[in-house]
Design a protein around this motif. Structure first.
Motif, short mmCIF file in Angstrom:
data_model
loop_
_atom_site.label_atom_id
_atom_site.label_comp_id
_atom_site.label_asym_id
_atom_site.label_seq_id
_atom_site.Cartn_x
_atom_site.Cartn_y
_atom_site.Cartn_z
N LYS B 104 -29.62 2.13 5.24
CA LYS B 104 -29.29 1.48 3.98
C LYS B 104 -29.95 0.09 3.69
O LYS B 104 -30.60 -0.24 2.58
N LYS B 105 -30.27 -0.62 4.77
CA LYS B 105 -30.73 -2.03 4.60
C LYS B 105 -32.35 -1.53 4.31
O LYS B 105 -32.97 -2.46 3.50
N THR B 106 -32.74 -0.87 5.20
CA THR B 106 -34.45 -0.72 5.17
C THR B 106 -34.87 -0.21 3.90
O THR B 106 -35.79 -0.65 3.29
N LEU B 107 -34.01 0.77 3.50
CA LEU B 107 -34.78 1.61 2.33
C LEU B 107 -34.02 0.90 1.07
O LEU B 107 -34.46 1.17 -0.11
N ASP B 108 -32.99 -0.06 1.21
CA ASP B 108 -32.36 -0.80 0.13
C ASP B 108 -31.48 0.40 -0.83
O ASP B 108 -31.80 0.01 -2.09
N ILE B 109 -30.93 1.19 -0.30
CA ILE B 109 -30.21 1.99 -1.27
C ILE B 109 -29.11 2.56 -0.48
O ILE B 109 -28.78 2.40 0.54
N THR B 121 -34.65 10.06 -0.37
CA THR B 121 -33.16 9.96 -0.57
C THR B 121 -32.38 9.84 0.59
O THR B 121 -32.97 10.68 1.84
N LEU B 122 -31.45 9.16 0.68
CA LEU B 122 -30.53 9.04 1.57
C LEU B 122 -29.19 9.82 1.42
O LEU B 122 -28.53 9.69 0.43
N ASP B 153 -37.95 2.98 12.16
CA ASP B 153 -39.13 2.42 11.34
C ASP B 153 -40.40 3.28 11.32
O ASP B 153 -40.95 3.29 10.47
N SER B 154 -40.47 3.99 12.52
CA SER B 154 -41.68 4.72 12.76
C SER B 154 -41.60 5.97 12.03
O SER B 154 -42.75 6.47 11.43
N ILE B 155 -40.45 6.65 11.77
CA ILE B 155 -40.30 7.62 11.05
C ILE B 155 -40.53 7.33 9.41
O ILE B 155 -41.27 8.17 8.77
N ILE B 156 -40.07 6.02 9.09
CA ILE B 156 -40.60 5.67 7.55
C ILE B 156 -41.81 5.70 7.50
O ILE B 156 -42.32 6.07 6.47
#
Ligand SMILES: Cc1cc2nc3c(=O)[nH]c(=O)nc-3n(C[C@H](O)[C@H](O)[C@H](O)COP(=O)(O)O)c2cc1C
Ligand code: SF4
Ligand code: FES
Lengths: 450, 166
Positions: B104-109, B121-122, B153-156
């Motif tokens: 949530k924090k990393t993607l900001d959604i 999409t989460l 992180d590495s997946i993103i």
């Protein structure tokens, strides 16, 4: 090392391919069954083996097969239940991913015994990569003459098709699965008629679990009597257990059902003990639907005898002090886990998965989720605990399919064995948000903490 | 994108239908919807559902009924990559809450939302049969298991690179 009948070859390099699988003795049971046995003698051997369905209910497989109706001119179907969606359960996935030909081999023999010329594997939609593995194995088996027309010159035709579901736990229930296979919503049917009389497309149908159908291979190879010698009492043969939660070695293990729960959790051959040197608090031994047990009742029965990893022993004491082997999804909770929160996530799961046909299940699962969330977030009242108890009782036994029971049992067992933890949440609305009730139940009689 | 299967997709569609007895072509509906979703942008528009109904010679309502019942069908547009994180009991006791918070924090959604660049999409989902390899999420056909913050992180980064290369 216990006996292994299913996973003994799982570590052979390349066993997923037809050539290696065949070189290791694969497809012998098809030769034996199709050339040397009649359909009746196969059913007899399965009866003698004492095999019980591995999907969760434990119904004797040979007996189920003998119920299939054989009206003149009506095709019959075998359907393999690979929906595997009961939380804690991931054994069928392992078997299909690493030993796809074992399932195909079991399916060919079983299709022959039941007279199914078109056999379907209904696999949960999320297992998309396993669908590819299975389809490849089917193509290989077909190319080698084990599937298709006139198999081994016996006149028996058989094809196997894989159908993916699309995300619905209820489609693991056999009549919902049949509806889904027909392209409908997964609403369970009212029984009777049972699938053995009117199943898919109203034709006689047998639905069996992946592991059940794979176990047909060693039963044919060894003979039913030899198979029945493994294990104990009515728990014959071997069982796959998928172990997860707070243990050192989560994974899928094949056990013969004579080992104790203690050995399964603490021995290095299996779970390897509780993670990070913590203490065991509780366990759900047979998939999320079966009653949770506190450590003391898990390791020993109420009579103080050791508990074993088999059908009879795990249910010793009934629901008052026992649980069930169920699907073999073994979920271990350590001292830091909150029973209220765990129960809440399971209640949410069942609310999400209820098909909505029966009001006690549709409404009851929603209420249980809401009340558990209320208690879990520190807003609960004492009367909520009794209300929860009341709701679960009103669901159980009052629904079309067993999902209602499956939703009620985890809530009932959590309150039965951990009522003080629920009360602590109600009495400590703030503290319960930052800390944990912990191990006030701790009564593991064997692994007494230092 | 025109809502019509190309030759490869049509061949696959025909293979799916051929698995069922004559006249029971409706049985191919679930697999056909998967194929349609994969072929037409990752979700099922009314147009797509009507197209599938016409191919199977069934009523559109029969398709809507099914599409709304099963959780894997997206009835709204989604990002290029959908992160479906399991939140059920066994994953929860193995730390899925931390992974969900971190995503949530990393993607900001929030769950159910898509990032502004349309990439991610989460989605929070229930048990995916990977409980022993928790925490975990599904991305398309693939299971990403034993998740840690570093792994997330590495997946993103992996998917961002994949998107940049297309
Ligand atoms: C809600 C619900 C979900 C079920 N899910 C599964 C499943 O995922 N896999 C399975 O094999 N059986 C499942 N079952 C049990 C099936 O209805 C059926 O008993 C089983 O497939 C029979 O096969 P067996 O006799 O080989 O165990 C489920 C039952 C219910 C009520
Ligand atoms: S018990 Fe629940 S899941 Fe089963 S048929 Fe009734 S509403 Fe559907
Ligand atoms: S609970 Fe998350 S995969 Fe089973």
């Amino acid at each position: 090392m216990g006996v292994k009948l299913l996973l003994d070859k799982a570590n052979v390099p390349g066993i997923r391919t037809y050539d290696v699988y065949r070189r290791e003795g694969g497809y012998r049971s098809v030769e034996k069954a199709l050339k040397e046995m009649t359909t009746d003698t196969i059913v007899e051997e399965v009866k003698k083996s004492g095999l019980r369905g591995r999907g969760g209910a434990g119904f004797p497989t040979g007996m189920k097969w003998s119920f299939i109706a054989k009206p003149e001119g009506v095709p019959r179907h075998l359907v393999c239940n690979a929906d595997e969606s009961e939380p804690g359960t991931f054994k069928d996935r392992y078997l299909m991913e690493f030993l796809p030909h074992l399932l195909i081999e079991g399916l060919i023999v079983s299709s022959y015994a039941l007279g199914s010329n078109d056999t379907y594997i209904y696999i949960r939609g999320e297992y998309a990569w396993i669908t590819d593995i299975l389809e490849q194995a089917i193509d290989e088996a077909k190319a080698a003459g084990w599937l298709g027309k006139n198999i081994l010159g016996t006149g028996f035709d058989c094809n196997i098709h894989v159908q993916r579901g699309a995300g619905a736990y209820i489609c693991g229930e056999e009549t919902a699965l049949i509806e889904s296979l027909e392209g409908n919503r997964g609403n369970p049917r009212i029984k009777p008629p049972f699938p053995a009389i009117q199943g898919v497309w109203m034709r006689p149908t047998v639905v069996n679990n992946v592991e059940t159908l794979a176990a047909i291979v060693p039963i044919i190879n060894l003979g039913g009597e030899e198979y029945a010698k493994i294990g104990v009492g009515k728990s014959t043969g071997t069982k796959l257990i998928s172990a997860c939660g707070n243990i050192n070695k989560p994974g899928v293990y094949e056990i013969d059902m004579t080992i104790t729960v203690e050995e399964f959790i603490y021995s290095d051959e299996y779970c390897g003990g509780i993670k990070d040197g913590k203490k065991l608090k509780a366990c759900i031994p047979g998939g999320s639907s079966v009653p949770i047990l506190p450590a003391n009742l898990l390791l020993t029965t109420a009579k103080g005898e050791p508990r074993y990893m088999n059908y009879e022993s795990l249910s010793d004491g009934g629901f008052a002090t026992g649980s069930m082997l169920g699907s073999g999804g073994f979920i271990v909770l350590d001292e830091d886990q909150c029973i209220v929160k765990n129960t809440y996530t399971l209640a949410r799961f069942y609310r999400h998965e209820s098909c909505g046909q029966c009001s006690p299940c549709r409404e009851g699962t929603g209420w249980m989720e809401k009340i558990l969330q209320k208690i879990e977030t520190g807003k609960g009242e004492m009367s909520d605990i009794d209300l929860l108890w009341d709701i679960q009782r009103k669901i159980e036994g009052n629904t079309i399919c067993p999902l209602g029971d499956a939703a009620a049992w985890p809530v009932a067992a959590a309150i039965r064995h951990f009522r003080d933890e629920f009360e602590w949440h109600v009495n400590n609305p703030e503290l319960s948000q930052t800390s944990n009730f912990g191990l006030q139940h701790y009564a593991d009689p064997i692994h007494v903490p230092a | 994108m025109a809502t019509i299967f190309n030759d490869t997709q049509m061949t696959e569609f025909k293979r799916l239908v051929a698995r069922y007895p004559e006249g029971k072509q409706k049985s191919a509906l679930l697999p056909a919807l998967h194929l349609a979703q994969d072929s037409f942008g990752g979700w099922l528009s009314t147009e797509t559902m009507d197209y599938v109904a016409s191919l199977l010679t069934i009523e559109p309502i029969e398709v809507y009924e099914v599409a709304t019942f099963y959780s894997m069908y997206n009835l709204k547009p989604v990002g290029k990559f959908v992160f479906e994180v399991c939140q059920t009991g066994p994953c929860m006791i193995s730390g899925s809450d931390n992974i969900i918070d971190y995503l949530k924090k990393t993607l900001d959604i929030k769950p159910g939302e898509t990032t502004k660049d349309g990439l991610f999409t989460l989605k929070l989902v229930e048990c995916l049969g990977a409980c022993g390899y928790a925490p975990m999420m599904q991305v398309g056909k693939i299971y990403k298991e034993h998740l840690t913050k570093e792994k997330v992180d590495s997946i993103i980064a992996e998917y961002k690179a994949q998107a940049a290369n297309n």
